[in-house]
Design a protein around this motif. Structure first.
Motif, PDB file in Angstrom:
ATOM      1  N   UNK A 109       0.859  -1.182   0.000  1.00  0.00           N
ATOM      2  CA  UNK A 109       0.000   0.000   0.000  1.00  0.00           C
ATOM      3  C   UNK A 109       0.895   1.231   0.000  1.00  0.00           C
ATOM      4  N   UNK A 110       0.760   2.078  -0.999  1.00  0.00           N
ATOM      5  CA  UNK A 110       1.545   3.309  -1.104  1.00  0.00           C
ATOM      6  C   UNK A 110       0.739   4.458  -0.503  1.00  0.00           C
ATOM      7  N   UNK A 111       1.336   5.106   0.499  1.00  0.00           N
ATOM      8  CA  UNK A 111       0.694   6.233   1.174  1.00  0.00           C
ATOM      9  C   UNK A 111       1.483   7.504   0.859  1.00  0.00           C
ATOM     10  N   UNK A 112       0.778   8.534   0.409  1.00  0.00           N
ATOM     11  CA  UNK A 112       1.396   9.808   0.057  1.00  0.00           C
ATOM     12  C   UNK A 112       1.737  10.644   1.281  1.00  0.00           C
ATOM     13  N   UNK A 113       2.369  11.775   1.028  1.00  0.00           N
ATOM     14  CA  UNK A 113       2.753  12.675   2.125  1.00  0.00           C
ATOM     15  C   UNK A 113       1.549  13.232   2.865  1.00  0.00           C
ATOM     16  N   UNK A 114       0.369  13.151   2.266  1.00  0.00           N
ATOM     17  CA  UNK A 114      -0.864  13.606   2.923  1.00  0.00           C
ATOM     18  C   UNK A 114      -1.507  12.515   3.785  1.00  0.00           C
ATOM     19  N   UNK A 115      -0.845  11.349   3.906  1.00  0.00           N
ATOM     20  CA  UNK A 115      -1.374  10.256   4.715  1.00  0.00           C
ATOM     21  C   UNK A 115      -2.418   9.410   4.016  1.00  0.00           C
ATOM     22  N   UNK A 116      -2.613   9.647   2.713  1.00  0.00           N
ATOM     23  CA  UNK A 116      -3.669   8.955   1.983  1.00  0.00           C
ATOM     24  C   UNK A 116      -3.117   8.039   0.894  1.00  0.00           C
ATOM     25  N   UNK A 117      -3.857   6.982   0.622  1.00  0.00           N
ATOM     26  CA  UNK A 117      -3.518   6.059  -0.447  1.00  0.00           C
ATOM     27  C   UNK A 117      -4.572   4.977  -0.550  1.00  0.00           C
ATOM     28  N   UNK A 118      -4.662   4.353  -1.726  1.00  0.00           N
ATOM     29  CA  UNK A 118      -5.672   3.327  -1.969  1.00  0.00           C
ATOM     30  C   UNK A 118      -5.024   2.117  -2.633  1.00  0.00           C
ATOM     31  N   UNK A 119      -5.471   0.946  -2.227  1.00  0.00           N
ATOM     32  CA  UNK A 119      -5.041  -0.304  -2.833  1.00  0.00           C
ATOM     33  C   UNK A 119      -6.282  -1.123  -3.125  1.00  0.00           C
ATOM     34  N   UNK A 120      -6.376  -1.635  -4.339  1.00  0.00           N
ATOM     35  CA  UNK A 120      -7.462  -2.545  -4.697  1.00  0.00           C
ATOM     36  C   UNK A 120      -6.825  -3.764  -5.326  1.00  0.00           C
ATOM     37  N   UNK A 121      -7.260  -4.946  -4.878  1.00  0.00           N
ATOM     38  CA  UNK A 121      -6.623  -6.182  -5.302  1.00  0.00           C
ATOM     39  C   UNK A 121      -7.652  -7.303  -5.278  1.00  0.00           C
ATOM     40  N   UNK A 122      -7.508  -8.270  -6.177  1.00  0.00           N
ATOM     41  CA  UNK A 122      -8.401  -9.418  -6.234  1.00  0.00           C
ATOM     42  C   UNK A 122      -7.643 -10.672  -5.795  1.00  0.00           C
ATOM     43  N   UNK A 123      -8.214 -11.389  -4.825  1.00  0.00           N
ATOM     44  CA  UNK A 123      -7.675 -12.670  -4.381  1.00  0.00           C
ATOM     45  C   UNK A 123      -8.494 -13.749  -5.080  1.00  0.00           C
ATOM     46  N   UNK A 124      -7.866 -14.529  -5.990  1.00  0.00           N
ATOM     47  CA  UNK A 124      -8.632 -15.542  -6.732  1.00  0.00           C
ATOM     48  C   UNK A 124      -8.953 -16.780  -5.903  1.00  0.00           C
ATOM     49  N   UNK A 125      -9.981 -17.486  -6.326  1.00  0.00           N
ATOM     50  CA  UNK A 125     -10.371 -18.789  -5.761  1.00  0.00           C
ATOM     51  C   UNK A 125     -10.571 -18.751  -4.257  1.00  0.00           C
ATOM     52  N   UNK A 126     -11.313 -17.749  -3.780  1.00  0.00           N
ATOM     53  CA  UNK A 126     -11.550 -17.573  -2.347  1.00  0.00           C
ATOM     54  C   UNK A 126     -13.026 -17.268  -2.118  1.00  0.00           C
ATOM     55  N   UNK A 127     -13.542 -17.764  -1.009  1.00  0.00           N
ATOM     56  CA  UNK A 127     -14.901 -17.444  -0.587  1.00  0.00           C
ATOM     57  C   UNK A 127     -14.828 -16.722   0.749  1.00  0.00           C
TER      58      UNK A 127
END
Length: 183
Positions: free
Chosen positions: A117-135
């Motif tokens: 997760x990359x967080x900027x100098x403003x304390x903010x950042x977003x990560x979106x990721x898909x984990x396959x074959x999981x319920x």
């Protein structure tokens, strides 16, 4: 007189409807969705995380709002507990397949290993990721089992190969994943 009788009857009907519906109706969980508020060791909210079932895969979204700037390891952990100050109560990374840590580890990887997760100098950042074959809640790869699950943010970047946690350092934020409630 007829109007008075009709009005009295209507009022009685409305009153009986109100009395019979005086119990609270609990909101229902939304099928296939979890969320959490991420908190640091002082209890301050530093972001959110959600998980949404999409067929046979799980979409994870982390939004940092007040985290330290830099690159941070992010992992799904095996236990739904986040006791400060070190969040050790969250247990190890979620690893239902019994592998080693890291997407670059020839013996890996844990299903709980997420990208950094990359967080900027403003304390903010977003990560979106898909984990396959999981319920989320069913099967041998269910994230939410009898002891729950949590999402942890680490102090340092994950090197994606060193077992057990990619040299990602201390746990600096944690949140217990809970079913999303439809209101």
């Amino acid at each position: 007189m007829k109007q008075s009788v009709m009005l009295t009857s209507l009022c009685a009907l409305c009153l009986s409807a109100c009395v019979s519906n005086d119990r609270l109706v609990e909101p229902e969980p939304i099928a296939g969705a979890v969320a959490t508020d991420l908190r640091d060791m002082t209890g301050r909210s530093v972001g959110t995380a959600t998980g949404t079932q999409e067929g046979d895969r799980l979409r994870i979204r982390i939004v940092g709002t007040a985290l330290p700037p830099g690159v941070h390891g992010a992992h799904l952990h095996a236990v739904g507990a986040c006791q400060p100050p070190d969040f050790a109560s969250a247990g190890p990374h979620w690893n239902p397949t019994g592998r080693q840590h890291g997407t670059q580890n020839p013996q890996g990887h844990h299903l709980g290993d997420l990208p950094n997760l990359l967080i900027g100098t403003d304390g903010q950042g977003t990560l979106e990721f898909v984990v396959p074959a999981v319920q989320l809640e069913r099967g041998d790869r269910a994230l939410i089992d009898r002891d729950g699950a949590s999402l942890v943010i680490h102090a340092l970047a994950d090197d994606n190969r060193t077992d057990p946690s990619g040299n990602s350092g201390a746990r600096i934020a944690c949140g217990v994943l809970q079913p999303v409630i439809d209101r």
